[in-house]
Design a protein around this motif. Structure first.
Motif: not given
Length: 723
Positions: A77, A80, A84, A306, A310, A336, A340
């Motif tokens: 988390e 992520q 963002s 990322q 992303g 992660w 995805r």
């Protein structure tokens, strides 16, 4: 400039849990976003003594005015949320990749009633299938033109589509069979969507199914004597194979993988990505980033991941991602990526085989991209002028240093100690002015003493040339019009220049300076330019305070007080000045710092190249090297005939004359030279202690001869104790 202690959180305020933190400046703008497994431990690193912080980190914490954080439950988390926030705030101190939106993609708009194949750039849109990126848009159009024979998907714009539907007449592609003409109802929306889906499957690497199907249909048509249809299918198969040939097979077993390589220096990093689908390289892209913070290769890889994934999901994230270094920790990043994709993703470093070989190719591309980026940056006249002005301002010089000389010492554990002098004029390397030195005043490892000797020898020669010609009276300054140039790399004592030319001026920094010329007063009797007659405005040494003090002491001893001196310490890229206790820290975005780094790195390359060549020649040297008139071919013939120098030394003159190409006079010269040479010490097998004879033909070694030719070479890195 803010004091970090003014906004440091009180003890116990920061939670000991995963989270994401933001540093804000006095205007409440977010300047840095980071994540941590433990917020308490990570943030404590920022609020230590400023002297212990990396210069880039120090700049960040003194620019910030506050820090805030958000606690999350897992490291995934945190990853992520960090991505963002970086997208949302675009913080100035985070790693930023440039040119990541400029590459063209082959896009299929599966979110429309009648999907369209087209070239797309910029941000990716939801519901659109992307393939690539490609190096050029024309490469996409060539591929599409071949595939439309088999998959006649719509390629026209919305305006052309509506106009054809209104008039009831398809466009030219519809008439020649490269479009199924959904605009006039030749194909239903569902069938056209299925056709576009098959096009995407083929582009994704699932090519074998369609080729086998077409080959089966061609065979059936031939059996039924439908030869025109069979010929058309044959041409379709040829078109598909030709499209496939545009991307070579690099990995077996229809591998889907992305390979990421990083080439970096202290200020910048280049990232290259190869997209392999179905074992073939389907796309390539590259970025260049400023390293605004102190960052490891693993962290650069994490930021690249990322950036790449992303906003991706499903098959856009491959099953395998190969990288040069793993993020720390690697588990959250791998989890992660798995989320995805929706299935397992392997993130690893290739160790052997085809994948490692392909990774080396990607790494070479990254290195070339970084070199090309630096070359473009260095060639800009305005940038070079700004760099010189920044150096003059930072070092408090009266004018821009149009000529910079940089010195570096190189040795291997105290052996073969040498030095280099490189010259940059108007921000560009002047290789014809490079010099190199052997340290003669002492033996052993002492960089400070070596630097003092080199500076003394170089500027003693300068004073000798000045006194010999008398072209400058006491109190006069050296003008730009008196600057000589040489046309070949030489050693301090040796090689003559082969070319004599004037150097042009470049850019605003030289707007008022005359062209560099070779005046008669600055030439020897034979017309060649003097080797050390032209002084620099700035001397740069590779090292810190001790080396700078040694260089300044050498100039003071010679009575030279009009040449500035500074040193560039590699660890923190600090600029040291004589008699100053604290260094000058140039901003990491400074063009002046970038120029000083290029000068320092070139001096190091030149020094270590000479040191290695000198060492290698010492290992290969032989008493035959000192025989006048004996070239390499005849030396090899002698060794081949007798087997070793030892046997050659014991041979008679008549026996030496038996070697093809060796006359009696040469044989006598060889015999005299070998009789006067000291035999080399016997070789010892260090594993067994056995004294070995040299009957194997290994040449005996003697002291190194001066005056080796200069080799421009390629950049080399330090190995072991070598510097």
């Amino acid at each position: 400039m803010a004091d970090p202690s003014s906004y440091r959180p009180r003890p116990g305020e920061i939670p000991d849990s995963p989270g994401v933190y933001r540093f804000r400046d006095e205007h409440r703008r977010v300047i840095y976003v980071g994540k941590a497994k433990s917020l308490r431990q990570r943030l404590a690193n920022y609020f230590q003594d400023l002297a212990n912080l990396h210069p880039r980190t120090r700049t960040m914490v003194t620019t910030a005015a506050s820090v805030e954080w958000t606690v999350v439950s897992t490291e995934v988390e945190a990853l992520q949320l960090e991505y963002s926030w970086i997208k949302e705030y675009d913080p100035r101190f985070n790693v930023k990749y440039r040119d990541d939106k400029s590459y063209p993609y082959l896009a299929v708009t599966m979110n429309e009633e009648f999907p369209r194949v087209q070239v797309m750039r910029g941000q990716k849109k939801k519901g659109v299938r992307y393939f690539g990126p490609y190096g050029h848009a024309w490469a996409i159009r060539d591929t599409v033109d071949l595939l439309l024979r088999v998959f006649p998907v719509r390629t026209c714009s919305a305006g052309v589509f509506k106009n054809a539907a209104r008039t009831g007449r398809p466009c030219l592609l519809g008439y020649i069979g490269k479009c199924s003409a959904p605009c006039v109802g030749r194909i239903t929306p569902d069938d056209h969507w299925d056709l576009a889906d098959e096009f995407c499957d083929f582009m994704a690497g699932r090519t074998g199914t369609y080729l086998r199907r077409l080959e089966r249909q061609m065979a059936e048509a031939a059996e039924e004597m439908e030869y025109e249809r069979a010929a058309r299918l044959r041409d379709d198969i040829g078109a598909l194979k030709k499209a496939m040939e545009k991307s070579a097979v690099v990995l077996a077993d229809a591998t889907d993988a992305d390979l990421i390589a990083v080439a970096e220096d202290e200020l910048e990093a280049a990232v290259q990505i190869f997209h392999v689908r179905g074992g073939r390289v389907r796309g390539q892209r590259g970025w260049v980033t400023d390293k605004v913070e102190e960052i490891t290769t693993g962290a650069l890889v994490e930021h690249a991941l990322q950036q790449l994934y992303g906003e991706e999901s499903g098959d856009a994230v491959p099953k395998e991602v190969l990288v040069p270094a793993l993020p720390d920790p690697v588990e959250p990043v791998q989890q992660w990526l798995t989320e995805r994709r929706g299935s397992g993703v392997s993130l690893r470093i290739p160790q052997r085989g085809d994948k490692k070989a392909l990774m080396e190719t990607v790494q070479r591309n990254a290195q070339q991209a970084l070199v090309l980026h630096k070359t473009k940056r260095a060639s800009d006249l305005t940038t070079r002028s700004r760099a010189l002005e920044e150096i003059a301002e930072a070092l408090d010089l009266d004018s821009a240093p149009l000529r910079i000389e940089c010195y570096d010492i190189s040795h291997l554990q105290g052996d073969d100690v040498v030095a280099s002098m490189v010259v940059f004029e108007d921000g560009l390397a002047r290789k014809s002015e490079y010099r190199r030195f052997q340290i003669k005043g002492f033996e052993g490892q002492d960089d400070v003493r070596s630097m003092h000797e080199v500076i003394t020898r170089r500027f003693r020669r300068y004073l000798a040339e000045k006194e010999k010609t008398g072209e400058w009276a006491d109190g006069e300054d050296l003008t730009d019009g008196d600057r000589p140039t040489t046309g070949a790399d030489t050693t301090e004592n040796g090689a003559a220049p082969t070319e004599n030319r004037a150097a042009p001026t470049h850019g605003p920094a030289l707007a008022d300076a005359p062209a560099l010329t070779d005046g008669p007063a600055l030439k020897d009797d034979d017309g060649r330019p003097k080797r050390f007659a032209y002084p620099p405005q700035l001397v740069v040494v590779d090292g810190g305070q001790p080396q700078v003090a040694a260089a300044q002491r050498a100039l003071d001893d010679l009575g030279i007080d009009d040449i500035a001196v500074c040193g560039l310490a590699k660890r923190l890229e600090e600029v040291w000045l004589p008699r100053e206790d604290d260094p000058v820290v140039l901003p990491r975005t400074s063009e002046g710092l970038y120029l000083l780094q290029r000068v320092r790195d070139e001096a190091h390359r030149f020094a270590i190249t000479y040191q290695r060549a000198k060492r290698a020649k010492r290992f290969r040297s032989s008493p035959l090297d000192d025989v006048p008139g004996l070239g390499e071919t005849r030396k090899q013939a002698l060794i081949k005939h007798f087997g070793s120098v030892k046997k050659l030394r014991s041979a008679t003159i008549d026996q030496i004359c038996e070697v093809p190409g060796i006359g009696r006079k040469t044989a006598e010269t060889v015999a005299v030279a070998l009789a006067g040479a000291t035999p080399a010490a016997p070789a010892v097998n260090t594993a067994t202690g056995e004294i070995m004879d040299d009957d194997d033909g290994a040449p005996e070694t003697t002291a190194d001869a001066p005056g080796e030719p200069v080799s421009a070479g390629t950049p080399d890195e330090r190995r072991g104790q070598e510097r």
